[in-house]
Design a protein around this motif. Structure first.
Motif, PDB file in Angstrom:
ATOM      1  N   LEU A 146       0.813  -1.213   0.000  1.00 38.78           N
ATOM      2  CA  LEU A 146       0.000   0.000   0.000  1.00 38.78           C
ATOM      3  C   LEU A 146       0.848   1.266   0.000  1.00 38.78           C
ATOM      4  CD1 LEU A 146      -2.872  -0.909   2.496  1.00 38.78           C
ATOM      5  CD2 LEU A 146      -3.069  -0.628   0.025  1.00 38.78           C
ATOM      6  N   ILE A 147       2.010   1.224   0.665  1.00 40.83           N
ATOM      7  CA  ILE A 147       2.824   2.427   0.769  1.00 40.83           C
ATOM      8  C   ILE A 147       3.328   2.877  -0.597  1.00 40.83           C
ATOM      9  CG2 ILE A 147       5.001   1.202   1.169  1.00 40.83           C
ATOM     10  CD1 ILE A 147       3.859   4.559   2.718  1.00 40.83           C
ATOM     11  N   THR A 148       3.511   1.941  -1.528  1.00 39.47           N
ATOM     12  CA  THR A 148       3.997   2.342  -2.854  1.00 39.47           C
ATOM     13  C   THR A 148       2.987   3.250  -3.553  1.00 39.47           C
ATOM     14  OG1 THR A 148       3.064   0.351  -3.903  1.00 39.47           O
ATOM     15  CG2 THR A 148       5.315   0.198  -3.082  1.00 39.47           C
ATOM     16  N   ALA A 149       1.708   3.053  -3.275  1.00 39.75           N
ATOM     17  CA  ALA A 149       0.688   3.909  -3.881  1.00 39.75           C
ATOM     18  C   ALA A 149       0.828   5.349  -3.394  1.00 39.75           C
ATOM     19  CB  ALA A 149      -0.711   3.373  -3.567  1.00 39.75           C
ATOM     20  N   TRP A 150       1.272   5.534  -2.144  1.00 40.43           N
ATOM     21  CA  TRP A 150       1.486   6.890  -1.631  1.00 40.43           C
ATOM     22  C   TRP A 150       2.561   7.601  -2.445  1.00 40.43           C
ATOM     23  CZ3 TRP A 150       4.718  10.579   0.040  1.00 40.43           C
ATOM     24  CH2 TRP A 150       4.206  11.601   0.857  1.00 40.43           C
ATOM     25  N   PHE A 151       3.672   6.922  -2.686  1.00 41.11           N
ATOM     26  CA  PHE A 151       4.763   7.537  -3.434  1.00 41.11           C
ATOM     27  C   PHE A 151       4.371   7.792  -4.889  1.00 41.11           C
ATOM     28  CE2 PHE A 151       7.166   5.437   0.046  1.00 41.11           C
ATOM     29  CZ  PHE A 151       7.789   6.568   0.553  1.00 41.11           C
ATOM     30  N   VAL A 152       3.585   6.877  -5.469  1.00 43.06           N
ATOM     31  CA  VAL A 152       3.093   7.096  -6.833  1.00 43.06           C
ATOM     32  C   VAL A 152       2.205   8.339  -6.879  1.00 43.06           C
ATOM     33  CG1 VAL A 152       1.631   6.164  -8.671  1.00 43.06           C
ATOM     34  CG2 VAL A 152       3.264   4.675  -7.503  1.00 43.06           C
ATOM     35  N   GLY A 153       1.338   8.494  -5.869  1.00 47.42           N
ATOM     36  CA  GLY A 153       0.487   9.667  -5.807  1.00 47.42           C
ATOM     37  C   GLY A 153       1.291  10.948  -5.669  1.00 47.42           C
ATOM     38  N   ALA A 154       2.324  10.915  -4.830  1.00 47.83           N
ATOM     39  CA  ALA A 154       3.168  12.097  -4.650  1.00 47.83           C
ATOM     40  C   ALA A 154       3.897  12.454  -5.951  1.00 47.83           C
ATOM     41  CB  ALA A 154       4.175  11.846  -3.535  1.00 47.83           C
ATOM     42  N   ALA A 155       4.434  11.439  -6.629  1.00 45.81           N
ATOM     43  CA  ALA A 155       5.127  11.694  -7.897  1.00 45.81           C
ATOM     44  C   ALA A 155       4.169  12.251  -8.945  1.00 45.81           C
ATOM     45  CB  ALA A 155       5.770  10.409  -8.399  1.00 45.81           C
ATOM     46  N   THR A 156       2.955  11.710  -8.983  1.00 37.48           N
ATOM     47  CA  THR A 156       1.953  12.197  -9.933  1.00 37.48           C
ATOM     48  C   THR A 156       1.605  13.652  -9.657  1.00 37.48           C
ATOM     49  OG1 THR A 156       1.014   9.975 -10.099  1.00 37.48           O
ATOM     50  CG2 THR A 156      -0.354  11.793 -10.883  1.00 37.48           C
ATOM     51  N   ALA A 157       1.539  14.019  -8.390  1.00 37.30           N
ATOM     52  CA  ALA A 157       1.234  15.405  -8.024  1.00 37.30           C
ATOM     53  C   ALA A 157       2.299  16.356  -8.556  1.00 37.30           C
ATOM     54  CB  ALA A 157       1.124  15.529  -6.505  1.00 37.30           C
TER      55      ALA A 157
END
Length: 471
Positions: A146-157
């Motif tokens: 699940l934590i990888t989705a956080w980093f993907v979201g941050a990079a997308t932002a």
């Protein structure tokens, strides 16, 4: 011997879908917390806000996360997971759209607080629901991912924010803040019809509803009297409430979850948020070089999760978190003792810290869901989330002050000391839950162990005595 219909199920398309739906909340968390940092300059110019207002707007979502996790964790345990699993995304979408039209920094801060409350609720709701559906063989790895989705979201932002700033000359920040409504609406639609947790239904005495949910997901073979009886034994309610997580055997677990999450997140969030600023303090005067270095460190935060996901079920939870904190301390100590080190050494130390942080990062989602029973599982996740956001606020607020008042070397030594304290907490309190059924891992006494789970332990070589969890 009757197999547990959930714990011993074959991992299939339904579980993958549940993971993706739950990961959507982490994606939005990373996206919404990062998008403000990308557009803060344009926002400040348009609204004429002060540096103090900028800080309050940035902290508002973190305060909301604290409140949302604390309040809605308990609400989720009382009224169920399924309804709230979708409803709070409606709040995120509405608040994001409203952010496009504000002209008052106070109102923007209120909207960011509301968004934070919804995100805090999602931590508790999503983690509890997903863990209660996962087979035990895959539970550690899937929850950790699940934590990888956080980093993907941050990079997308960062990508989206940069695109808006580049393509739209005026008011780009409004479109960037409003853009979060798009993934929120996507996940609202995708989450409609998500089944309730049968574990929660049975813990509330709603056996017929649980049987129907199991039939929908697994078919008729999941609703045999033996299968339902086994689940009823696992999920027998004991009347646990909010206060119970601060009593008896659960107090030790609450202290462990809150402290390791807090002590991990203070330096991690500060480094992730102020990477370019820290690297500049170490002598990387070029803005482009510090941004590139910060981007490299961010990539290592993600890469560090990959070996941790493999070790979670081989090395085990306890050894993984102990060794992770020990190894995270070393590069921070080097940076503190060598503030004039060459740039290559500085970058290598930060990358090492980011890489070794993979263990605690994935265990944020594993330990709280495994150590507490269904009646208070979301409550425990909510408390952990709330405490962690205190750490995030402390780290992001104090780091710039520390760099200014005591210098980068002393600031890094303080971070090393915080991480070392986390190591000591894990040595003293970290339990082992690898290979255990969810009901056994969350029990605080051998009474919760079933003969079936003990037999499984004899066959696999893994102890299923629940009292061993806290050893």
């Amino acid at each position: 011997m009757t197999a547990s219909i959930i714990d011993d199920a074959r991992f299939g398309p339904f579980h993958r879908k549940m993971f993706l739906l739950t990961a959507g909340g982490q994606f939005l968390d990373g996206y919404l917390l990062s998008i403000v940092g990308v557009v803060v300059l344009g926002m400040s110019e348009d609204l004429g806000i002060s540096a103090s207002d900028e800080g309050l707007i940035g902290a508002a979502a973190l305060v909301g996360l604290f409140a949302g996790g604390l309040v809605f964790g308990r609400v989720t345990d009382r009224i169920g997971r399924q309804l709230l699993f979708t409803l709070h995304f409606v709040v995120i979408a509405a608040a994001s759209i409203a952010s496009m039209f504000v002209n008052d920094p106070t109102l923007l801060g209120i909207l960011r607080f509301v968004i934070g409350v919804a995100l805090g609720a999602d931590y508790a709701i999503g983690s509890a629901l997903l863990s209660e559906w996962l087979p035990r063989a895959q539970r550690g790895r899937v929850m950790g991912m699940l934590i990888t989705a956080w980093f993907v979201g941050a990079a997308t932002a960062y990508v989206v924010g940069y695109a808006f700033v580049t393509l739209i000359d005026s008011g780009a920040w409004r479109w960037a803040l409003g853009s979060a409504a798009v993934p929120a609406v996507v996940f609202i639609i995708a989450r409609i019809g998500t089944p309730e947790s049968p574990r929660w239904l049975i813990s509330r005495g709603r056996v017929d509803e649980a049987r129907e949910v199991l039939r929908r997901v697994y078919g008729e073979e999941a609703t045999t009297p033996e299968a339902i009886e086994s689940l009823q034994v696992d999920e027998t309610a004991h009347g646990l409430g909010f206060a119970e997580v601060f009593r008896g055997g659960y107090l030790r677990r609450t202290a462990f979850v809150g402290l390791f999450w807090l002590l991990q997140i203070v330096p991690l969030f500060a480094i992730y948020t102020f990477g370019p600023t820290i690297l500049n303090a170490f002598g990387m005067s070029s803005t482009n070089d510090s941004i590139i270095g910060s981007a490299l460190i961010s990539v290592l935060f993600v890469i560090g999760c990959l070996p941790a996901l493999r070790l979670i079920d081989t090395l085990g939870r306890r050894l993984l978190i102990i060794w992770s904190f020990a190894l995270m301390t070393i590069p921070l100590a080097i940076l503190g003792l060598m503030p004039t080190a060459p740039v290559a050494v500085v970058i290598a130390c930060f990358c090492a810290y980011a890489f070794f942080s993979g263990g605690p990062n994935i265990l944020e989602f594993i330990y709280p869901t495994e150590l507490f029973p269904t009646e208070v599982r979301a409550t425990a996740v909510g408390i952990g989330t709330a405490v962690s956001r205190i750490g995030a606020a402390i780290g992001t607020y104090l780091l710039p002050i520390g760099l200014d008042l005591i210098g980068v070397g002393a600031t890094m030594l303080i971070m090393a000391a915080i991480t070392l304290l986390g190591f000591a907490i894990c040595v003293a309190l970290a339990p082992e839950t690898r290979g255990r059924r969810l009901a056994d891992a969350s029990a605080t006494s051998p009474v919760g162990a079933t003969a079936e789970s003990q037999a499984m332990g004899d066959r696999t070589g893994v102890s299923h005595d629940p009292s061993a969890v806290d050893r």
